[in-house]
Design a protein around this motif. Structure first.
Motif, PDB file in Angstrom:
ATOM      1  N   GLU A  35      42.557  43.933  51.015  1.00  0.00           N
ATOM      2  CA  GLU A  35      43.373  45.120  50.758  1.00  0.00           C
ATOM      3  C   GLU A  35      44.471  45.347  51.789  1.00  0.00           C
ATOM      4  OE1 GLU A  35      44.847  47.939  48.672  1.00  0.00           O
ATOM      5  OE2 GLU A  35      43.065  46.919  47.960  1.00  0.00           O
ATOM      6  N   LEU A  36      44.105  45.541  53.024  1.00  0.00           N
ATOM      7  CA  LEU A  36      45.112  45.888  54.028  1.00  0.00           C
ATOM      8  C   LEU A  36      46.056  44.731  54.302  1.00  0.00           C
ATOM      9  CD1 LEU A  36      46.369  47.864  55.975  1.00  0.00           C
ATOM     10  CD2 LEU A  36      44.783  47.035  57.711  1.00  0.00           C
ATOM     11  N   GLY A  37      45.508  43.540  54.478  1.00  0.00           N
ATOM     12  CA  GLY A  37      46.359  42.393  54.783  1.00  0.00           C
ATOM     13  C   GLY A  37      47.411  42.155  53.721  1.00  0.00           C
ATOM     14  N   ALA A  38      46.980  42.130  52.470  1.00  0.00           N
ATOM     15  CA  ALA A  38      47.922  41.875  51.380  1.00  0.00           C
ATOM     16  C   ALA A  38      48.861  43.062  51.176  1.00  0.00           C
ATOM     17  CB  ALA A  38      47.178  41.554  50.093  1.00  0.00           C
ATOM     18  N   GLY A  39      48.341  44.281  51.299  1.00  0.00           N
ATOM     19  CA  GLY A  39      49.171  45.474  51.101  1.00  0.00           C
ATOM     20  C   GLY A  39      50.278  45.586  52.138  1.00  0.00           C
ATOM     21  N   ILE A  40      49.915  45.429  53.400  1.00  0.00           N
ATOM     22  CA  ILE A  40      50.912  45.508  54.478  1.00  0.00           C
ATOM     23  C   ILE A  40      51.921  44.368  54.360  1.00  0.00           C
ATOM     24  CG2 ILE A  40      51.198  45.175  56.972  1.00  0.00           C
ATOM     25  CD1 ILE A  40      50.378  47.977  56.398  1.00  0.00           C
ATOM     26  N   THR A  41      51.433  43.179  54.040  1.00  0.00           N
ATOM     27  CA  THR A  41      52.340  42.027  53.911  1.00  0.00           C
ATOM     28  C   THR A  41      53.313  42.244  52.761  1.00  0.00           C
ATOM     29  OG1 THR A  41      50.625  40.586  54.793  1.00  0.00           O
ATOM     30  CG2 THR A  41      52.450  39.524  53.649  1.00  0.00           C
ATOM     31  N   LEU A  42      52.812  42.732  51.633  1.00  0.00           N
ATOM     32  CA  LEU A  42      53.674  42.983  50.477  1.00  0.00           C
ATOM     33  C   LEU A  42      54.745  44.025  50.808  1.00  0.00           C
ATOM     34  CD1 LEU A  42      54.244  42.390  47.465  1.00  0.00           C
ATOM     35  CD2 LEU A  42      52.711  44.287  46.925  1.00  0.00           C
ATOM     36  N   VAL A  43      54.337  45.110  51.450  1.00  0.00           N
ATOM     37  CA  VAL A  43      55.300  46.153  51.825  1.00  0.00           C
ATOM     38  C   VAL A  43      56.339  45.587  52.790  1.00  0.00           C
ATOM     39  CG1 VAL A  43      55.530  48.307  53.142  1.00  0.00           C
ATOM     40  CG2 VAL A  43      53.797  48.125  51.356  1.00  0.00           C
ATOM     41  N   SER A  44      55.893  44.806  53.762  1.00  0.00           N
ATOM     42  CA  SER A  44      56.828  44.211  54.724  1.00  0.00           C
ATOM     43  C   SER A  44      57.803  43.256  54.052  1.00  0.00           C
ATOM     44  CB  SER A  44      56.060  43.459  55.817  1.00  0.00           C
ATOM     45  OG  SER A  44      55.314  44.355  56.573  1.00  0.00           O
ATOM     46  N   GLU A  45      57.334  42.525  53.049  1.00  0.00           N
ATOM     47  CA  GLU A  45      58.203  41.580  52.353  1.00  0.00           C
ATOM     48  C   GLU A  45      59.163  42.283  51.388  1.00  0.00           C
ATOM     49  OE1 GLU A  45      55.171  37.740  52.425  1.00  0.00           O
ATOM     50  OE2 GLU A  45      55.396  38.867  50.572  1.00  0.00           O
ATOM     51  N   LEU A  46      58.754  43.417  50.846  1.00  0.00           N
ATOM     52  CA  LEU A  46      59.597  44.125  49.879  1.00  0.00           C
ATOM     53  C   LEU A  46      60.642  45.023  50.535  1.00  0.00           C
ATOM     54  CD1 LEU A  46      57.024  45.193  47.133  1.00  0.00           C
ATOM     55  CD2 LEU A  46      58.904  43.573  46.855  1.00  0.00           C
ATOM     56  N   LEU A  47      60.284  45.642  51.645  1.00  0.00           N
ATOM     57  CA  LEU A  47      61.188  46.607  52.271  1.00  0.00           C
ATOM     58  C   LEU A  47      62.303  45.914  53.049  1.00  0.00           C
ATOM     59  CD1 LEU A  47      58.727  49.301  53.662  1.00  0.00           C
ATOM     60  CD2 LEU A  47      60.212  49.474  51.671  1.00  0.00           C
ATOM     61  N   PRO A  48      63.482  46.549  53.087  1.00  0.00           N
ATOM     62  CA  PRO A  48      64.541  46.017  53.942  1.00  0.00           C
ATOM     63  C   PRO A  48      64.108  46.097  55.413  1.00  0.00           C
ATOM     64  CG  PRO A  48      65.266  48.021  52.788  1.00  0.00           C
ATOM     65  CD  PRO A  48      63.871  47.752  52.369  1.00  0.00           C
ATOM     66  N   LYS A  49      64.689  45.265  56.209  1.00  0.00           N
ATOM     67  CA  LYS A  49      64.304  45.138  57.616  1.00  0.00           C
ATOM     68  C   LYS A  49      64.267  46.476  58.349  1.00  0.00           C
ATOM     69  CE  LYS A  49      65.538  42.355  61.625  1.00  0.00           C
ATOM     70  NZ  LYS A  49      66.455  41.359  62.160  1.00  0.00           N
ATOM     71  N   ASN A  50      65.241  47.342  58.087  1.00  0.00           N
ATOM     72  CA  ASN A  50      65.314  48.618  58.804  1.00  0.00           C
ATOM     73  C   ASN A  50      64.305  49.654  58.310  1.00  0.00           C
ATOM     74  OD1 ASN A  50      66.646  48.974  56.353  1.00  0.00           O
ATOM     75  ND2 ASN A  50      68.092  50.447  57.213  1.00  0.00           N
ATOM     76  N   LYS A  51      63.549  49.366  57.263  1.00  0.00           N
ATOM     77  CA  LYS A  51      62.559  50.316  56.726  1.00  0.00           C
ATOM     78  C   LYS A  51      61.124  49.827  56.901  1.00  0.00           C
ATOM     79  CE  LYS A  51      65.590  52.944  54.377  1.00  0.00           C
ATOM     80  NZ  LYS A  51      66.023  54.170  54.931  1.00  0.00           N
ATOM     81  N   ARG A  52      60.928  48.619  57.386  1.00  0.00           N
ATOM     82  CA  ARG A  52      59.581  48.042  57.468  1.00  0.00           C
ATOM     83  C   ARG A  52      58.664  48.826  58.396  1.00  0.00           C
ATOM     84  NH1 ARG A  52      61.842  41.995  57.743  1.00  0.00           N
ATOM     85  NH2 ARG A  52      62.371  41.861  55.542  1.00  0.00           N
ATOM     86  N   GLY A  53      59.157  49.248  59.529  1.00  0.00           N
ATOM     87  CA  GLY A  53      58.334  49.991  60.492  1.00  0.00           C
ATOM     88  C   GLY A  53      57.810  51.282  59.909  1.00  0.00           C
ATOM     89  N   ILE A  54      58.688  52.063  59.292  1.00  0.00           N
ATOM     90  CA  ILE A  54      58.260  53.333  58.710  1.00  0.00           C
ATOM     91  C   ILE A  54      57.354  53.096  57.496  1.00  0.00           C
ATOM     92  CG2 ILE A  54      60.300  53.681  57.243  1.00  0.00           C
ATOM     93  CD1 ILE A  54      58.491  56.471  59.083  1.00  0.00           C
ATOM     94  N   GLY A  55      57.670  52.071  56.720  1.00  0.00           N
ATOM     95  CA  GLY A  55      56.844  51.768  55.539  1.00  0.00           C
ATOM     96  C   GLY A  55      55.420  51.408  55.915  1.00  0.00           C
ATOM     97  N   THR A  56      55.267  50.510  56.881  1.00  0.00           N
ATOM     98  CA  THR A  56      53.922  50.110  57.288  1.00  0.00           C
ATOM     99  C   THR A  56      53.199  51.239  58.026  1.00  0.00           C
ATOM    100  OG1 THR A  56      54.809  49.034  59.263  1.00  0.00           O
ATOM    101  CG2 THR A  56      54.422  47.637  57.327  1.00  0.00           C
ATOM    102  N   SER A  57      53.939  52.074  58.755  1.00  0.00           N
ATOM    103  CA  SER A  57      53.336  53.239  59.415  1.00  0.00           C
ATOM    104  C   SER A  57      52.816  54.238  58.391  1.00  0.00           C
ATOM    105  CB  SER A  57      54.341  53.926  60.330  1.00  0.00           C
ATOM    106  OG  SER A  57      54.706  53.077  61.382  1.00  0.00           O
ATOM    107  N   LEU A  58      53.565  54.436  57.321  1.00  0.00           N
ATOM    108  CA  LEU A  58      53.104  55.326  56.252  1.00  0.00           C
ATOM    109  C   LEU A  58      51.831  54.792  55.608  1.00  0.00           C
ATOM    110  CD1 LEU A  58      56.463  56.336  54.537  1.00  0.00           C
ATOM    111  CD2 LEU A  58      54.827  57.880  55.631  1.00  0.00           C
ATOM    112  N   VAL A  59      51.801  53.494  55.373  1.00  0.00           N
ATOM    113  CA  VAL A  59      50.599  52.892  54.783  1.00  0.00           C
ATOM    114  C   VAL A  59      49.396  53.171  55.672  1.00  0.00           C
ATOM    115  CG1 VAL A  59      49.470  50.716  54.180  1.00  0.00           C
ATOM    116  CG2 VAL A  59      51.845  51.110  53.497  1.00  0.00           C
ATOM    117  N   ALA A  60      49.517  52.889  56.955  1.00  0.00           N
ATOM    118  CA  ALA A  60      48.401  53.079  57.879  1.00  0.00           C
ATOM    119  C   ALA A  60      48.050  54.559  58.038  1.00  0.00           C
ATOM    120  CB  ALA A  60      48.730  52.463  59.236  1.00  0.00           C
TER     121      ALA A  60
END
Length: 192
Positions: free
Chosen positions: A121-146
């Motif tokens: 769950e977490l590994g695939a979810g975080i990886t998918l979000v990181s791959e989908l989001l633009p570079k400048n949004k990855r930090g906030i996206g993964t922080s929201l997930v966590a």
């Protein structure tokens, strides 16, 4: 191309990954919350509860370890969404069945299978979000997930506090996983 559609797809990916982590944390903390009540109900005694509960949690942790390896390899070969679908189905079924167990051995087996599912769950979810989001949004996206995911612990506590039924708590976890599965249908693969 319309910029609104990709943004909404990205928002859905973050929300679904966050809810996946929420369900993950709900389950990981649930055993700790219901340990004494559930262990006594499946045949542990005051003299054996420490050994029996350690066996159950060790099997769950072994499932997490093994599942992390398996789902990681599968995610790279088959795609993140395949892992997210497969892991949540496995987790949900194991959780629901945990609500019907009667022995320590059954409890350990169900927690092992749930651990296998949770690991993806977490590994695939975080990886998918990181791959989908633009570079400048990855930090906030993964922080929201966590951040959102951590509320799963709060939900597990209050679910048991209000129901006082450990079996129902596991069944609720299974149902949450199935509901999450339906939300996942709208998430796109990253393409990486």
């Amino acid at each position: 191309m319309n910029q609104t559609k990709p943004a909404s797809i990205l928002n859905i990916a973050v929300i679904v990954a966050a809810l996946g982590y929420f369900v993950d944390i709900y389950d990981l903390l649930l055993f700790t919350i219901v340990k004494k009540t559930s262990m006594m109900a499946v045949g542990a005694t005051e003299a054996t509860i420490l050994v029996d509960s350690t066996r159950v949690i060790n099997w769950q942790m072994f499932g997490l370890l093994l599942g992390g390896i398996i789902w990681g390899v599968l995610g790279d070969k088959k795609g993140r969404l395949s892992v997210l679908f497969g892991s949540i189905i496995l987790y949900s079924v194991a959780n629901f069945i945990t609500g019907f167990i009667h022995t320590v051995e059954e409890y350990a087996a169900c927690r092992f299978v749930a651990g296998l599912g949770l690991a993806g769950e977490l590994g695939a979810g975080i990886t998918l979000v990181s791959e989908l989001l633009p570079k400048n949004k990855r930090g906030i996206g993964t922080s929201l997930v966590a951040g959102i995911g951590l509320f799963g612990a709060v939900a597990a506590y209050f679910t048991f506090h209000f129901t006082e039924d450990w079996r129902l708590c596991y069944k609720i976890g299974g149902v949450l996983g199935i509901l999450l599965l339906f939300l996942r249908i709208s998430v796109a693969e990253s393409g990486m």
